[in-house]
Design an enzyme around this catalytic site. Structure first.
Site, PDB file in Angstrom:
ATOM      1  N   TYR A   1     -66.580-103.053 -19.676  1.00  0.00           N
ATOM      2  CA  TYR A   1     -65.757-102.070 -19.084  1.00  0.00           C
ATOM      3  C   TYR A   1     -66.690-100.785 -18.940  1.00  0.00           C
ATOM      4  CZ  TYR A   1     -61.930-105.119 -20.752  1.00  0.00           C
ATOM      5  OH  TYR A   1     -60.908-106.050 -20.772  1.00  0.00           O
TER       6      TYR A   1
ATOM      7  N   SER B   1     -52.281-106.962 -19.854  1.00  0.00           N
ATOM      8  CA  SER B   1     -51.502-106.519 -18.680  1.00  0.00           C
ATOM      9  C   SER B   1     -49.860-107.055 -19.269  1.00  0.00           C
ATOM     10  CB  SER B   1     -51.908-107.410 -17.690  1.00  0.00           C
ATOM     11  OG  SER B   1     -51.222-106.879 -16.277  1.00  0.00           O
ATOM     12  N   PRO B   2     -49.535-106.620 -20.283  1.00  0.00           N
ATOM     13  CA  PRO B   2     -48.029-106.895 -21.055  1.00  0.00           C
ATOM     14  C   PRO B   2     -47.159-106.083 -20.096  1.00  0.00           C
ATOM     15  CG  PRO B   2     -49.012-105.219 -22.238  1.00  0.00           C
ATOM     16  CD  PRO B   2     -50.487-105.647 -21.239  1.00  0.00           C
TER      17      PRO B   2
ATOM     18  N   ALA C   1     -47.715-105.743 -16.900  1.00  0.00           N
ATOM     19  CA  ALA C   1     -47.961-106.410 -15.407  1.00  0.00           C
ATOM     20  C   ALA C   1     -48.502-105.206 -14.461  1.00  0.00           C
ATOM     21  CB  ALA C   1     -46.619-107.061 -14.731  1.00  0.00           C
ATOM     22  N   GLN C   2     -49.433-104.470 -14.934  1.00  0.00           N
ATOM     23  CA  GLN C   2     -50.043-103.721 -13.970  1.00  0.00           C
ATOM     24  C   GLN C   2     -49.223-102.248 -13.756  1.00  0.00           C
ATOM     25  OE1 GLN C   2     -53.413-103.350 -13.216  1.00  0.00           O
ATOM     26  NE2 GLN C   2     -53.537-105.159 -14.377  1.00  0.00           N
ATOM     27  N   GLY C   3     -47.992-102.095 -14.641  1.00  0.00           N
ATOM     28  CA  GLY C   3     -47.208-100.952 -14.572  1.00  0.00           C
ATOM     29  C   GLY C   3     -45.776-101.342 -13.737  1.00  0.00           C
TER      30      GLY C   3
ATOM     31  N   LEU D   1     -43.677-103.365 -14.895  1.00  0.00           N
ATOM     32  CA  LEU D   1     -42.469-103.147 -15.949  1.00  0.00           C
ATOM     33  C   LEU D   1     -41.967-101.729 -16.361  1.00  0.00           C
ATOM     34  CD1 LEU D   1     -43.143-106.728 -17.604  1.00  0.00           C
ATOM     35  CD2 LEU D   1     -41.314-106.013 -16.204  1.00  0.00           C
ATOM     36  N   THR D   2     -42.574-100.989 -16.142  1.00  0.00           N
ATOM     37  CA  THR D   2     -42.434 -99.487 -16.460  1.00  0.00           C
ATOM     38  C   THR D   2     -41.187 -98.950 -15.664  1.00  0.00           C
ATOM     39  OG1 THR D   2     -43.934 -98.250 -14.763  1.00  0.00           O
ATOM     40  CG2 THR D   2     -44.654 -98.936 -16.904  1.00  0.00           C
ATOM     41  N   GLY D   3     -40.862 -99.595 -14.567  1.00  0.00           N
ATOM     42  CA  GLY D   3     -39.643 -99.256 -13.595  1.00  0.00           C
ATOM     43  C   GLY D   3     -40.155 -98.042 -12.846  1.00  0.00           C
TER      44      GLY D   3
END
Length: 314
Positions: A61, A207-208, A210-212, A214-216
């Protein structure tokens, strides 16, 4: 704050982990433009203030910068911080000595004498056999330089093999770090989730969100920049596909005064034996993610989210 034990008898950590892939990464996350070391320092301090003291990094990283940042930040606090990092079995690493040398380099960048959780970043080890790799890691546990051994991206069969090799040396396999979210549920269908339960291995879910997705916050007129902009999941068809799920997340979130992201993370934690790794770059993102803790959905709400996301089991 409640804690979760890594593996059967391992380290007790918070139910949420701070991911530091973006700390120093210029290629994917554009480090140095919209955020820098000052923002990362604030994120680190905010995490500790909220009781989230578990951080996940890797030697790759930021090409080592992520570990270096954590090392510097830890020197400025008296709080106990739990670090997980990862070893990459690269082609030129073909014997046990190379594993120990990589560990030494990570310890130096982190400015510590012991890493609580040391994980193998991927299962394909080129010329390094799993026996050599796992036996070397078990020896490092005995030396005291590693608290626990974990793997990442291992299949059910690969996890069983690693577990068996380590067990022969009296060392448990603590974790398997895999991609897992409401819309990436493949580990439930391919045996990884159940095998982890059978072996007493904790799932670290990367990635809980999903790369954003699921933030909506992403819509057809507002899509992410960088590498994610070409991800088909962020296309109009992809966004249409998750619209019913986002609607349910908002509905549940309104009841608890939580965001879709917080509900998504809470669902993962509710599965048991699962710790989400949330990537953050700022203090505000830490506060947002910590909002997933300290409350519980009903069994019916958890079930409703499970049912609406079954199309992502495979």
């Amino acid at each position: 704050m409640q804690t979760i034990t890594l593996g059967k008898n391992g380290l007790a950590v918070p139910p949420l982990c701070i991911g530091t892939w973006a700390w120093g990464d210029k290629l994917f996350w554009n480090y140095g433009h919209e955020y820098g070391e000052q923002e990362l320092q604030a994120a680190f301090n905010t995490a500790l203030d909220t009781g989230v003291t578990f951080f996940d990094t890797a030697e790759v990283y930021g090409l080592g910068l992520s570990e270096e940042f954590l090392g510097r930040f830890m020197k400025q606090t008296n709080q106990k911080v739990q670090i997980a990092t990862k070893f990459g079995p690269l082609p030129w690493r073909w014997h046990g000595k190379s594993v120990s040398e990589a560990l030494t380099a990570s310890l130096q960048r982190l400015q510590v004498e012991r890493i609580e959780l040391y994980q193998v970043h991927w299962p394909f080890a080129f010329f390094l056999s799993q026996e050599t790799l796992m036996n070397t890691l078990a020896d490092e546990v005995k030396r005291g330089r590693i608290g626990a051994v974990g793997v990442s991206n291992y299949s059910a069969a690969q996890m069983r093999e690693a577990h068996q090799i380590l067990a022969a040396k009296g060392v448990p396999l603590a974790v398997n770090q895999v991609r897992y979210s409401l819309i990436t549920r493949q580990i439930e269908g391919n045996g990884i989730y159940q095998t982890a339960r059978d072996l007493g291995v904790t799932i670290l879910a990367y990635s809980p969100l999903a790369q954003g997705l699921l933030t909506g916050k992403y819509i057809s007129s507002q899509k992410p920049q960088g590498a994610r902009s070409i991800d088909p999941r962020f296309s109009q068809d992809g966004l249409n596909k998750i619209a019913p799920l986002l609607s349910l997340l908002r509905e549940i979130g309104e009841k608890y005064h939580r965001t879709p992201a917080q509900v998504s993370l809470n669902w993962l934690i509710a599965q048991g034996n699962v710790i989400p790794i949330v990537g953050v770059k700022t203090a505000a993102q830490v506060k947002q993610n910590v909002g997933a803790l300290g409350w519980q959905m009903t069994a019916d709400e958890i079930s409703a989210l499970e049912k609406i996301t079954r199309l992502w089991l495979h």
